[in-house]
Enzyme design. Sequence first.
Site, mmCIF file in Angstrom:
data_model
loop_
_atom_site.group_PDB
_atom_site.id
_atom_site.type_symbol
_atom_site.label_atom_id
_atom_site.label_comp_id
_atom_site.label_asym_id
_atom_site.label_seq_id
_atom_site.Cartn_x
_atom_site.Cartn_y
_atom_site.Cartn_z
ATOM 1 N N ASP A 1 0.817 -1.215 0.000
ATOM 2 C CA ASP A 1 0.000 0.000 0.000
ATOM 3 C C ASP A 1 0.854 1.271 0.000
ATOM 4 O O ASP A 1 0.650 2.179 -0.816
ATOM 5 C CB ASP A 1 -0.859 -0.057 1.276
ATOM 6 C CG ASP A 1 -1.865 1.060 1.345
ATOM 7 O OD1 ASP A 1 -2.842 1.003 0.577
ATOM 8 O OD2 ASP A 1 -1.665 1.991 2.151
ATOM 9 N N LYS B 1 5.596 17.078 6.375
ATOM 10 C CA LYS B 1 4.397 17.847 5.998
ATOM 11 C C LYS B 1 4.695 19.340 6.152
ATOM 12 O O LYS B 1 5.353 19.757 7.109
ATOM 13 C CB LYS B 1 3.208 17.430 6.861
ATOM 14 C CG LYS B 1 2.761 15.992 6.526
ATOM 15 C CD LYS B 1 1.364 15.700 6.958
ATOM 16 C CE LYS B 1 1.001 14.257 6.673
ATOM 17 N NZ LYS B 1 0.274 14.066 5.422
ATOM 18 N N HIS C 1 3.937 9.797 14.640
ATOM 19 C CA HIS C 1 3.564 11.060 13.989
ATOM 20 C C HIS C 1 3.182 12.144 15.006
ATOM 21 O O HIS C 1 3.692 13.256 14.979
ATOM 22 C CB HIS C 1 2.364 10.858 13.054
ATOM 23 C CG HIS C 1 2.605 9.862 11.963
ATOM 24 N ND1 HIS C 1 3.831 9.653 11.413
ATOM 25 C CD2 HIS C 1 1.753 9.024 11.302
ATOM 26 C CE1 HIS C 1 3.737 8.730 10.467
ATOM 27 N NE2 HIS C 1 2.487 8.330 10.387
ATOM 28 N N LYS D 1 -5.445 12.731 20.155
ATOM 29 C CA LYS D 1 -6.555 11.857 19.724
ATOM 30 C C LYS D 1 -6.230 11.375 18.315
ATOM 31 O O LYS D 1 -5.822 12.174 17.463
ATOM 32 C CB LYS D 1 -7.843 12.681 19.734
ATOM 33 C CG LYS D 1 -9.070 11.953 19.277
ATOM 34 C CD LYS D 1 -10.329 12.593 19.848
ATOM 35 C CE LYS D 1 -10.820 13.785 19.053
ATOM 36 N NZ LYS D 1 -12.156 14.244 19.480
ATOM 37 N N GLN E 1 -3.652 19.266 7.732
ATOM 38 C CA GLN E 1 -4.338 18.810 6.523
ATOM 39 C C GLN E 1 -5.798 18.545 6.824
ATOM 40 O O GLN E 1 -6.123 18.296 7.988
ATOM 41 C CB GLN E 1 -3.679 17.533 5.971
ATOM 42 C CG GLN E 1 -3.841 16.346 6.912
ATOM 43 C CD GLN E 1 -3.072 15.117 6.514
ATOM 44 O OE1 GLN E 1 -2.021 15.191 5.933
ATOM 45 N NE2 GLN E 1 -3.605 13.961 6.843
ATOM 46 N N TYR F 1 -4.568 29.698 11.936
ATOM 47 C CA TYR F 1 -5.438 30.823 12.265
ATOM 48 C C TYR F 1 -5.601 30.947 13.768
ATOM 49 O O TYR F 1 -5.373 30.005 14.526
ATOM 50 C CB TYR F 1 -6.796 30.732 11.557
ATOM 51 C CG TYR F 1 -7.619 29.502 11.824
ATOM 52 C CD1 TYR F 1 -7.515 28.393 11.000
ATOM 53 C CD2 TYR F 1 -8.527 29.472 12.879
ATOM 54 C CE1 TYR F 1 -8.291 27.270 11.215
ATOM 55 C CE2 TYR F 1 -9.310 28.351 13.111
ATOM 56 C CZ TYR F 1 -9.188 27.254 12.270
ATOM 57 O OH TYR F 1 -9.954 26.135 12.502
HETATM 58 N N1 LIG Z 1 0.240 2.655 3.969
HETATM 59 C C1 LIG Z 1 0.515 3.859 4.428
HETATM 60 O O1 LIG Z 1 -0.184 4.837 4.125
HETATM 61 C C2 LIG Z 1 1.681 4.057 5.320
HETATM 62 C C3 LIG Z 1 2.454 2.998 5.763
HETATM 63 N N2 LIG Z 1 3.549 3.216 6.560
HETATM 64 C C4 LIG Z 1 4.390 2.107 7.023
HETATM 65 O O2 LIG Z 1 4.958 1.397 5.914
HETATM 66 C C5 LIG Z 1 5.117 0.029 6.220
HETATM 67 C C6 LIG Z 1 4.418 -0.778 5.130
HETATM 68 O O3 LIG Z 1 3.062 -0.384 5.134
HETATM 69 P P1 LIG Z 1 2.018 -0.831 4.026
HETATM 70 O O4 LIG Z 1 2.601 -0.741 2.668
HETATM 71 O O5 LIG Z 1 0.800 -0.098 4.317
HETATM 72 O O6 LIG Z 1 1.815 -2.345 4.423
HETATM 73 P P2 LIG Z 1 1.415 -3.590 3.548
HETATM 74 O O7 LIG Z 1 0.632 -4.461 4.438
HETATM 75 O O8 LIG Z 1 0.831 -3.206 2.245
HETATM 76 O O9 LIG Z 1 2.839 -4.293 3.347
HETATM 77 C C7 LIG Z 1 3.804 -3.947 2.362
HETATM 78 C C8 LIG Z 1 4.364 -5.198 1.722
HETATM 79 O O10 LIG Z 1 5.124 -5.913 2.668
HETATM 80 C C9 LIG Z 1 4.938 -7.304 2.513
HETATM 81 N N3 LIG Z 1 4.427 -7.796 3.802
HETATM 82 C C10 LIG Z 1 3.297 -7.458 4.446
HETATM 83 N N4 LIG Z 1 3.175 -8.109 5.616
HETATM 84 C C11 LIG Z 1 4.268 -8.874 5.711
HETATM 85 C C12 LIG Z 1 4.733 -9.805 6.673
HETATM 86 N N5 LIG Z 1 4.052 -10.033 7.791
HETATM 87 N N6 LIG Z 1 5.887 -10.438 6.442
HETATM 88 C C13 LIG Z 1 6.596 -10.185 5.321
HETATM 89 N N7 LIG Z 1 6.196 -9.328 4.371
HETATM 90 C C14 LIG Z 1 5.055 -8.686 4.559
HETATM 91 C C15 LIG Z 1 3.935 -7.490 1.397
HETATM 92 O O11 LIG Z 1 4.631 -7.762 0.185
HETATM 93 P P3 LIG Z 1 4.848 -9.227 -0.404
HETATM 94 O O12 LIG Z 1 3.878 -10.141 0.246
HETATM 95 O O13 LIG Z 1 4.644 -9.091 -1.882
HETATM 96 O O14 LIG Z 1 6.258 -9.498 -0.067
HETATM 97 C C16 LIG Z 1 3.281 -6.141 1.270
HETATM 98 O O15 LIG Z 1 2.890 -5.860 -0.054
HETATM 99 C C17 LIG Z 1 4.487 -0.167 7.605
HETATM 100 O O16 LIG Z 1 5.546 -0.212 8.529
HETATM 101 C C18 LIG Z 1 3.636 1.087 7.821
HETATM 102 O O17 LIG Z 1 3.579 1.498 9.148
HETATM 103 C C19 LIG Z 1 3.902 4.473 6.919
HETATM 104 C C20 LIG Z 1 3.188 5.541 6.497
HETATM 105 C C21 LIG Z 1 2.021 5.444 5.686
HETATM 106 O O1 LIG Z 2 1.624 6.306 8.801
HETATM 107 C C1 LIG Z 2 0.459 6.251 8.504
HETATM 108 O O2 LIG Z 2 -0.120 7.363 7.994
HETATM 109 C C2 LIG Z 2 -1.321 7.277 7.258
HETATM 110 C C3 LIG Z 2 -1.879 8.696 7.201
HETATM 111 O O3 LIG Z 2 -0.998 9.506 6.490
HETATM 112 P P1 LIG Z 2 -1.541 10.867 5.851
HETATM 113 O O4 LIG Z 2 -0.331 11.477 5.315
HETATM 114 O O5 LIG Z 2 -2.527 10.479 4.803
HETATM 115 O O6 LIG Z 2 -2.164 11.637 6.957
HETATM 116 C C4 LIG Z 2 -2.303 6.330 7.900
HETATM 117 O O7 LIG Z 2 -3.408 6.156 7.053
HETATM 118 C C5 LIG Z 2 -1.633 4.995 8.140
HETATM 119 O O8 LIG Z 2 -2.499 4.174 8.903
HETATM 120 C C6 LIG Z 2 -0.359 5.119 8.897
HETATM 121 O O9 LIG Z 2 0.365 3.899 8.842
#
Ligand SMILES: NC(=O)C1=CN([C@@H]2O[C@H](COP(=O)(O)OP(=O)(O)OC[C@H]3O[C@@H](n4cnc5c(N)ncnc54)[C@H](OP(=O)(O)O)[C@@H]3O)[C@@H](O)[C@H]2O)C=CC1
Ligand SMILES: O=C1O[C@H](COP(=O)(O)O)[C@@H](O)[C@H](O)[C@H]1O
Length: 612
Positions: free
Chosen positions: A138, A309, A367, A457, A499, A505
Amino acid sequence: MSMLLFQPSSCWNTNLVSKIGIWKTKYTINQRKYSSFVPYTTTTSTSKAVSRQGYPLFSCKKQESTVNAIQGEDVPIENSIQTTTTEEPFTSSKELSNNNNHQLKDAVDPGLMDSMKQRKQRAKEEPLCIVVIGASGDLAKKKTFPALFSLYYHDLLPKDFMVVGYARRQLTLEEFRTSIMESLTCRVIDGPQCQQKMDEFLPKCYYMSGMYDKAEDFSRLDELLNNFERRFPNTIRVDRLYYLAVPSQVFESVVSNIHRHGRTERGWNRIVMEKPFGKDIQSYLQLRNSLRHCISEDEIFRIDHYLGKELVQNLMVLRFANYLFEPLWNRDHIASVQIVFKENFGVEGRAGYFDEYGIIRDIMQNHLLQVMALLGMEQPVTLHAEDIRDEKVKFLRCIRTLKASDFILGQYRDRQNPQRSYLSEPGVRTNSNTPTFAACVFHVDNRRWSGVPFLMKAGKALDERKAEIRIQFQSVPGGLFSQAVSAHLPNNELVIRVQPDEAIYMRILSKAPGLTSRLEEARLNLFYRTAWEDSKDIPDAYERLILDVIHGEKSLFIRDDELEVAWNIFTPSLKELERDIWKPILYDYGGRGPIESDYLAAKYGVQWSEGD
Ligand SMILES: NC(=O)C1=CN([C@@H]2O[C@H](COP(=O)(O)OP(=O)(O)OC[C@H]3O[C@@H](n4cnc5c(N)ncnc54)[C@H](OP(=O)(O)O)[C@@H]3O)[C@@H](O)[C@H]2O)C=CC1
Ligand SMILES: O=C1O[C@H](COP(=O)(O)O)[C@@H](O)[C@H](O)[C@H]1O
């Protein structure tokens, strides 16, 4: 050294201070000489600069960290900087305040600005491999690839680069490119050029499927990168940036494989890691120790995208580049601080990650705590990464450890459409107690903030998407205008909306215009949308942060000791809350969250501020 007079803040008066001086600090970086000035009043042990209210501004201390030397590799500061300190006393309060006025200007040291310019220049010229580990996820899709594309669009990436997506999922090159193309959007709307840029960007993107713990797979990856790097003569530096967009449980094996099979010897290796770093203090320390065998602190960039940000970056400017706010920024004038994060959608496909972590670890411990540190810390000595992070650590260390009873926890459910409830998300454990909402209150035990509640919160599936800071000032003493308003005089409030629709303000009271003596609430506004024409072009936080990684600029990244303190604040409560007796309160999808969070605020005489 003579004694600092410990005056109550209201009595602070420069005439009473026995000795005021200025340190002139001279230092040499790689044979170039610089100097800067630091005002102080003296204490028994160290030299401390003290604000007009008597709050310490900063103290002089040896830096332990590293800086980038003007040319060549990152080097430990002790090896590159020699400092000599001379004392040039001056006595008048005017001189002191003049000097304070120039603090920020002086802090942006011209020498170090030069060095930053050179680093940027160098970064443009050195070929770069960017590897996104967890490319199927994601974050990679929503944030990392779009940010990389935007940097490319704005001509901010090096001349020669390649992007490699790496994950376990089997994807053909075409599928991968299609998947990233779907999320590549142009911030600047100029269709044809955007399309043209995309057509240039995508052929630079490759995909490799591999496991996170298999050495052979990382050797294959290394070979792919070597093939690219071989296009450049051996005399040219080439760099590697690994972006770990995976949950922290795989950091250890990924980093160890990068260390053994993925380093370049021809330039820098930098590893970007996403929060949360571990699940508590124990797992964090364990992770830190195991990573230390493979990478140095210099090479790690712990990302917290809230620090990138625009409005969060503006916090230090607001506080320290304006005269107006800092004198009021303390317990004498501020009644409470609220830091709020709301999302109007649920975990949506991320349950595999989220159910393990919950909202406290996902949003609050990183954050929002970072935002709180920037709000509450003292003025850093300079704008250098280490000075800023030193101040954040000092502030975090003053926060009282949280207890379970400082929290209200919630979990969303949808009574109309039960499929949208948290417990129905694929990947959520049956009867999971993972909170999707939390409210809590912090106490800061220092001279500036003692007695001021900091309320926080964070929640998913609430009524709106918003992140904001609200600073409520004390009520106006005396009853001069009590007849002119219907109820009690509302307190002034400074709102920093991170955001959406960035704004700063101030809510104030004003006389309603016309033949009336009625008072009404009004606003002093700084709406980015209307104040700056190009505000629609505000870069996404990830663009700024990835660019900083390429430039080796660390002030917006988390240092290891910051993280340690952050986990120390939260760990005891997290452990307590994981016991079964602390079940989250169910709240409705799209609502305000549990009413109990209002009672929590009321305990401290505070109401959550809502609306504009
Ligand atoms: N999504 C967001 O908006 C944000 C996420 N983050 C951080 O980024 C990191 C990844 O988040 P996100 O992309 O949302 O997470 P996902 O669940 O989409 O995981 C990313 C990828 O990691 C692999 N993966 C997932 N779970 C596991 C596991 N248990 N063991 C091994 N591989 C795994 C998978 O790839 P595959 O199976 O193909 O190997 C998956 O596509 C997290 O630490 C999250 O806190 C930070 C800020 C924002
Ligand atoms: O780190 C994360 O942030 C997003 C929110 O980010 P934003 O920039 O859209 O405010 C959140 O959705 C996610 O759960 C978290 O892992």
